[in-house]
Design a protein around this motif. Structure first.
Motif, mmCIF file in Angstrom:
data_model
loop_
_atom_site.group_PDB
_atom_site.id
_atom_site.type_symbol
_atom_site.label_atom_id
_atom_site.label_comp_id
_atom_site.label_asym_id
_atom_site.label_seq_id
_atom_site.Cartn_x
_atom_site.Cartn_y
_atom_site.Cartn_z
ATOM 1 N N GLY A 127 0.753 -1.241 0.077
ATOM 2 C CA GLY A 127 -0.124 0.116 -0.008
ATOM 3 C C GLY A 127 0.701 1.284 0.119
ATOM 4 O O GLY A 127 0.136 2.361 -0.231
ATOM 5 N N LEU A 128 2.202 0.997 0.041
ATOM 6 C CA LEU A 128 2.918 2.317 0.233
ATOM 7 C C LEU A 128 3.036 3.044 -0.974
ATOM 8 O O LEU A 128 2.902 4.388 -1.013
ATOM 9 C CB LEU A 128 4.309 1.863 0.868
ATOM 10 C CG LEU A 128 4.741 1.682 2.273
ATOM 11 C CD1 LEU A 128 5.823 1.006 2.493
ATOM 12 C CD2 LEU A 128 4.294 2.774 3.006
ATOM 13 N N LEU A 129 3.374 2.622 -2.130
ATOM 14 C CA LEU A 129 3.427 3.284 -3.293
ATOM 15 C C LEU A 129 1.898 3.844 -3.770
ATOM 16 O O LEU A 129 1.973 4.952 -4.363
ATOM 17 C CB LEU A 129 4.210 2.371 -4.444
ATOM 18 C CG LEU A 129 5.640 2.125 -4.374
ATOM 19 C CD1 LEU A 129 6.162 1.348 -5.311
ATOM 20 C CD2 LEU A 129 6.345 3.598 -4.239
ATOM 21 N N PRO A 130 0.956 2.914 -3.699
ATOM 22 C CA PRO A 130 -0.313 3.631 -4.236
ATOM 23 C C PRO A 130 -0.555 4.894 -3.118
ATOM 24 O O PRO A 130 -1.138 6.186 -3.720
ATOM 25 C CB PRO A 130 -1.395 2.488 -3.862
ATOM 26 C CG PRO A 130 -0.704 1.289 -3.945
ATOM 27 C CD PRO A 130 0.892 1.616 -3.680
ATOM 28 N N PHE A 131 -0.487 4.695 -2.081
ATOM 29 C CA PHE A 131 -0.641 6.005 -1.335
ATOM 30 C C PHE A 131 0.173 6.863 -1.536
ATOM 31 O O PHE A 131 -0.193 8.383 -1.359
ATOM 32 C CB PHE A 131 -0.496 5.677 0.480
ATOM 33 C CG PHE A 131 -0.775 6.544 1.256
ATOM 34 C CD1 PHE A 131 -1.851 7.321 1.496
ATOM 35 C CD2 PHE A 131 0.543 7.463 1.902
ATOM 36 C CE1 PHE A 131 -2.018 8.338 2.543
ATOM 37 C CE2 PHE A 131 0.410 8.487 2.951
ATOM 38 C CZ PHE A 131 -0.726 9.073 3.046
ATOM 39 N N GLY A 132 1.512 7.064 -1.830
ATOM 40 C CA GLY A 132 2.325 7.963 -2.271
ATOM 41 C C GLY A 132 1.927 8.788 -3.447
ATOM 42 O O GLY A 132 2.179 9.789 -3.849
ATOM 43 N N SER A 133 1.186 7.922 -4.310
ATOM 44 C CA SER A 133 0.911 8.514 -5.639
ATOM 45 C C SER A 133 -0.605 9.532 -5.383
ATOM 46 O O SER A 133 -1.094 10.188 -6.133
ATOM 47 C CB SER A 133 0.346 7.368 -6.655
ATOM 48 O OG SER A 133 -0.758 6.699 -6.364
ATOM 49 N N ILE A 134 -1.237 9.122 -4.092
ATOM 50 C CA ILE A 134 -2.490 9.971 -3.916
ATOM 51 C C ILE A 134 -2.695 10.919 -2.788
ATOM 52 O O ILE A 134 -3.544 11.757 -2.518
ATOM 53 C CB ILE A 134 -3.769 9.026 -3.957
ATOM 54 C CG1 ILE A 134 -3.582 8.270 -2.556
ATOM 55 C CG2 ILE A 134 -3.850 8.304 -5.243
ATOM 56 C CD1 ILE A 134 -4.865 7.536 -2.335
#
Length: 560
Positions: free
Chosen positions: A426-433
């Motif tokens: 979930g780290l990278l998807p959260f970083g994108s939003i």
């Protein structure tokens, strides 16, 4: 409007500025009325407007189109009792505001101010309202309210309320009158553009990583299977005995996940919410729904009801493809999952709002309307989708037959444990939003109008791409470690984005000035609904991307 035509000024609500959801009817503060004997005239709100806590009541002020009241006109006068004076004092000390509505334009102003006098700080109530109204031809464009004549609030001391109206011509077209409520410098800041570029770079990186996995690693595996096909059976068995990794799982990866009913409901509801969110954002971009109170919420609730056929179809077909026999349970859970969670949270918040006497308490009639939409539209459409999906798309399409006895899963290193993979995913998807989440939270909790739905659409598309790539990569690493329980892991990898969103919401709350049980309950109640929806959206998108990947790689594998 025609010249001298009366225009109603509506009283809407009052409340503390630091607590956006803690709002009360305008009459909660004991202002006197111009005509107390006259029955109050209400403008009944739409569904979304009522759910957001709006109740418009005629102010009874005589305002006519292009008719100026240059001298102060008397509204009313009063001598507050001790209890009334305490209410005014409490409102001024806690920075309360009031909201009026004039020709669908919101007008906000503070109730009063604290002033230094001989015996310390004392509350002063604004008793005069000056309206400066701009018009273009026969239409109202802008309304400015200036509150004046602060008067100290004391029990028994006379308060005289007055108003005046000034009209000013303007060249601003009617289509642009809402622009003054939009904070262009905030929402179109460089950091907003930078976050979009950053997300695009992340997508390019992840797509490249997936392409490498598919084109290099898997290509070699396919080549070995192709050459093995020409060997005799004994040589093939010797080679397969030395093999390891995802290739040995062709008879296991097609097994249905644990808690199949719940999983089918989650992926069905998630796909419905994904399509629904994209449609509402597109509709808002085309129709400027943000300029009308409650219109986005009304559109979301209405379209959710009609899109329930999607969740039924996805859930029903998936459940049938995996050999599920209790389809009625799957259907009921799909129909109840997200609405049930939201209704449970809303019921708790509504109970708190009723206890406080707040406008946030939804009237029973509107609660009945929402339940009716679910019972007579959403529920039957979900059933139709389930029946269609299980009867016409319910056959298994996995390329390999599932073995009767499941293979044992080797002991995994800690970094390949499903819980670790899910948390890391979930780290990278959260970083994108997370930059977009900041703008959304700031607009919702800080009286700003969110209007950059083009940015939101781009962020949603990027989020779908990032979660898909992350789930594909994580699933490949899991299968390569000979762990065939990939379904919940692929769902959880993407869904854990919502965990980081909730942690960010806690951080955001700590930076605000919100106080009290009421606002805290509403903040975390709404945040919980948002993060649950985000988890279902990301999880379902991630799972179906991983499922497509698994089907693709096992399509060319020689199955027993």
């Amino acid at each position: 409007f025609a010249d001298h035509e009366p225009i109603t000024l509506w009283n809407n609500k009052v409340g503390p500025k630091n607590n956006p959801q803690e709002t009360y009817n305008y009459s909660y503060l004991p202002y006197c009325k111009p005509q107390p004997e006259k029955r109050e005239k209400h403008a009944w709100a739409g569904l979304g407007e009522a759910l957001q806590g709006n109740e418009l009541v005629d102010s009874q002020l005589d305002i006519r189109f292009k008719t100026a009241a240059l001298q102060p006109e008397l509204i009313c006068s009063m001598r507050p009792t001790e209890a009334q004076a305490r209410l005014f004092q409490h409102a001024i000390e806690n920075n309360w505001y009031f909201e009026l509505v004039f020709d669908n334009l919101p007008i906000l102003a503070f109730v009063g101010e604290m002033r230094e006098v001989a015996n310390g700080l004392r509350p002063f109530l604004y008793t005069h309202k000056r309206f400066d109204i701009s018009y273009n031809a026969d239409q109202v464009i802008h309304v400015n309210l200036t509150t004046e004549q602060p008067t100290e609030v004391k029990p028994g001391a006379e308060l005289v309320f007055t108003y005046e109206v000034h009209w000013h011509p303007t060249n601003t077209p009617f289509s642009e009158r809402f622009n003054r409520y939009l904070d262009f410098s905030f929402f179109e800041h460089k950091i907003h553009w930078f976050s979009i570029v950053n997300s695009f770079m992340m997508v390019f990186f992840l797509v490249g990583l997936v392409a490498i996995i598919l084109s290099r690693t898997l290509r070699k595996d396919y080549a070995r299977y192709a050459t093995a096909a020409g060997k005799d059976l004994e040589a093939l068995e010797r080679e397969l005995a030395d093999e390891s990794g995802w290739k040995l799982l062709h008879g296991d990866v097609g097994r249905p996940p644990r808690f199949l009913v719940l999983f089918a409901a989650c992926v069905g509801t998630g796909i419905q919410l994904t399509i629904l969110t994209l449609c509402v954002v597109l509709l808002t971009i085309m129709g400027n729904l943000f300029s009308e109170r409650g219109s986005i919420l009304t559109a979301f609730i209405t379209m959710y009801s009609f899109s329930s056929i999607v969740s039924g179809y996805v859930s029903g077909s998936y459940y049938a493809r995996n050999g599920g026999k209790r389809w009625v349970r799957a259907f009921l859970l799909t129909a109840l999952l997200f609405p049930g969670v939201c209704f449970g949270i809303a019921f708790m918040l509504n109970t708190i709002a009723i206890f406080y006497g707040s406008l946030a308490a939804v009237p029973f009639g509107y609660i009945l309307a929402v339940i009716s939409l679910w019972a007579f539209i959403s529920f039957p459409l979900c059933l139709v989708g389930t029946l269609y999906g299980r009867h016409f798309k319910g056959e298994s399409n996995f390329p390999c037959r599932v073995k009767r006895i499941p293979s044992s899963i080797p002991v995994q290193p800690w970094y390949l444990h499903p819980a670790v993979i899910m948390l890391a995913g979930g780290l990278l998807p959260f970083g994108s939003i997370f930059i977009e989440i900041y703008f959304v939270f700031t607009s919702f909790w800080n009286y700003k109008v969110y209007y950059v739905y083009g940015f939101m659409l781009l962020v949603l598309i990027l989020l779908i791409m990032v979660t898909s790539c992350i789930s594909i990569c994580g699933t490949y690493f899991l299968l390569n470690a000979e762990n065939w329980k990939w379904q919940w892991t692929s769902f959880g990898m993407a869904a854990s984005t919502s965990l980081y969103a909730f942690l960010y919401a806690i951080h955001f709350f700590s930076k605000t000035k919100m106080t009290g049980l009421f606002q805290t309950a509403f903040y975390f109640g709404y945040t919980t609904m948002f993060t649950i929806g985000l988890a279902l959206i990301c999880g379902s998108v991630g799972y179906f991307a991983a499922e497509t990947f698994v089907h693709r790689i096992f399509r060319n594998v020689k199955c027993d």
